[in-house]
Design an enzyme around this catalytic site. Structure first.
Site, short mmCIF file in Angstrom:
data_model
loop_
_atom_site.label_atom_id
_atom_site.label_comp_id
_atom_site.label_asym_id
_atom_site.label_seq_id
_atom_site.Cartn_x
_atom_site.Cartn_y
_atom_site.Cartn_z
N CYS A 93 56.35 -92.62 -65.14
CA CYS A 93 57.47 -92.36 -66.06
C CYS A 93 58.77 -92.90 -65.48
O CYS A 93 59.62 -93.45 -66.21
CB CYS A 93 57.59 -90.87 -66.36
N HIS A 104 46.55 -94.89 -67.04
CA HIS A 104 46.79 -96.31 -66.76
C HIS A 104 45.46 -97.04 -66.69
O HIS A 104 44.42 -96.46 -66.36
CB HIS A 104 47.57 -96.50 -65.46
N ASP A 108 50.45 -104.17 -59.86
CA ASP A 108 50.09 -103.09 -58.95
C ASP A 108 50.70 -103.39 -57.57
O ASP A 108 50.67 -104.52 -57.09
CB ASP A 108 48.57 -102.97 -58.85
N GLY A 141 38.44 -91.39 -59.01
CA GLY A 141 39.35 -92.05 -58.07
C GLY A 141 40.79 -92.14 -58.56
O GLY A 141 41.56 -92.97 -58.07
P1 AMP Z 1 44.51 -94.89 -59.63
O1 AMP Z 1 43.73 -94.71 -58.35
O2 AMP Z 1 43.66 -95.37 -60.76
O3 AMP Z 1 45.32 -93.65 -59.98
O4 AMP Z 1 45.51 -96.05 -59.34
C1 AMP Z 1 46.87 -95.90 -59.09
C2 AMP Z 1 47.42 -97.27 -58.80
O5 AMP Z 1 48.82 -97.21 -58.84
C3 AMP Z 1 47.03 -97.83 -57.42
O6 AMP Z 1 46.32 -99.06 -57.60
C4 AMP Z 1 48.38 -98.03 -56.73
O7 AMP Z 1 48.40 -99.18 -55.91
C5 AMP Z 1 49.33 -98.13 -57.90
N1 AMP Z 1 50.71 -97.77 -57.64
C6 AMP Z 1 51.17 -96.63 -57.09
N2 AMP Z 1 52.51 -96.63 -57.03
C7 AMP Z 1 52.91 -97.80 -57.57
C8 AMP Z 1 54.19 -98.41 -57.81
N3 AMP Z 1 55.32 -97.80 -57.48
N4 AMP Z 1 54.22 -99.63 -58.38
C9 AMP Z 1 53.08 -100.26 -58.71
N5 AMP Z 1 51.85 -99.74 -58.53
C10 AMP Z 1 51.77 -98.53 -57.96
ZN ZN Z 2 54.27 -90.12 -66.65
#
Ligand code: AMP
Ligand code: ZN
Length: 113
Positions: A7, A100, A30, A93
């Protein structure tokens, strides 16, 4: 959601590299890419995970899929292909609890287990 990192990205309170944006959907790189192209596609509406998607969100989920294809065509990997993945809750995971989809491309990805 004030304490949700995605958000904050939507509200431009923390930086990201945006690759696609419309009224309802945002896509950005990412921060820890697992493929040569690794983009996250999110709804601007805060939905914590896939189990919280409701009937009223059906159009929104469709728009996320269309955004994935638009990005794939615009970046030139629609022909070769890509992967669109949602991780749901602990066993899936999921780390960030704002719905997302991982859009990955740019190499032959390993077969999912
Ligand atoms: P998930 O394990 O499916 O919840 O994936 C979360 C993803 O968010 C991971 O691949 C992280 O590398 C990515 N992530 C976390 N913080 C950020 C950020 N500030 N900008 C871009 N990607 C992010
Ligand atoms: Zn949110």
């Amino acid at each position: 959601m004030s304490n949700c990192i995605f958000c904050k990205i939507i509200n431009k309170e923390i930086p990201s590299t945006i690759v696609y944006e419309d009224d309802e959907v945002l896509a950005f790189n990412d921060i820890n890419p697992q493929a040569p192209i690794h983009i996250l596609i999110i709804p601007k509406k805060h939905i914590s995970d896939m189990t919280e998607v409701t009937e009223e969100d059906i159009g929104l989920i469709g728009k996320i899929h269309l955004a994935a294809v638009k990005i794939a065509k615009q970046k030139g990997f629609a022909e070769k292909g890509f992967r669109l993945v949602n991780n749901c809750k602990a066993d899936g995971g999921q780390i960030v609890f704002h719905l997302h989809y991982h859009l990955m491309a740019g190499k032959k990805l390993p077969v999912c287990t």
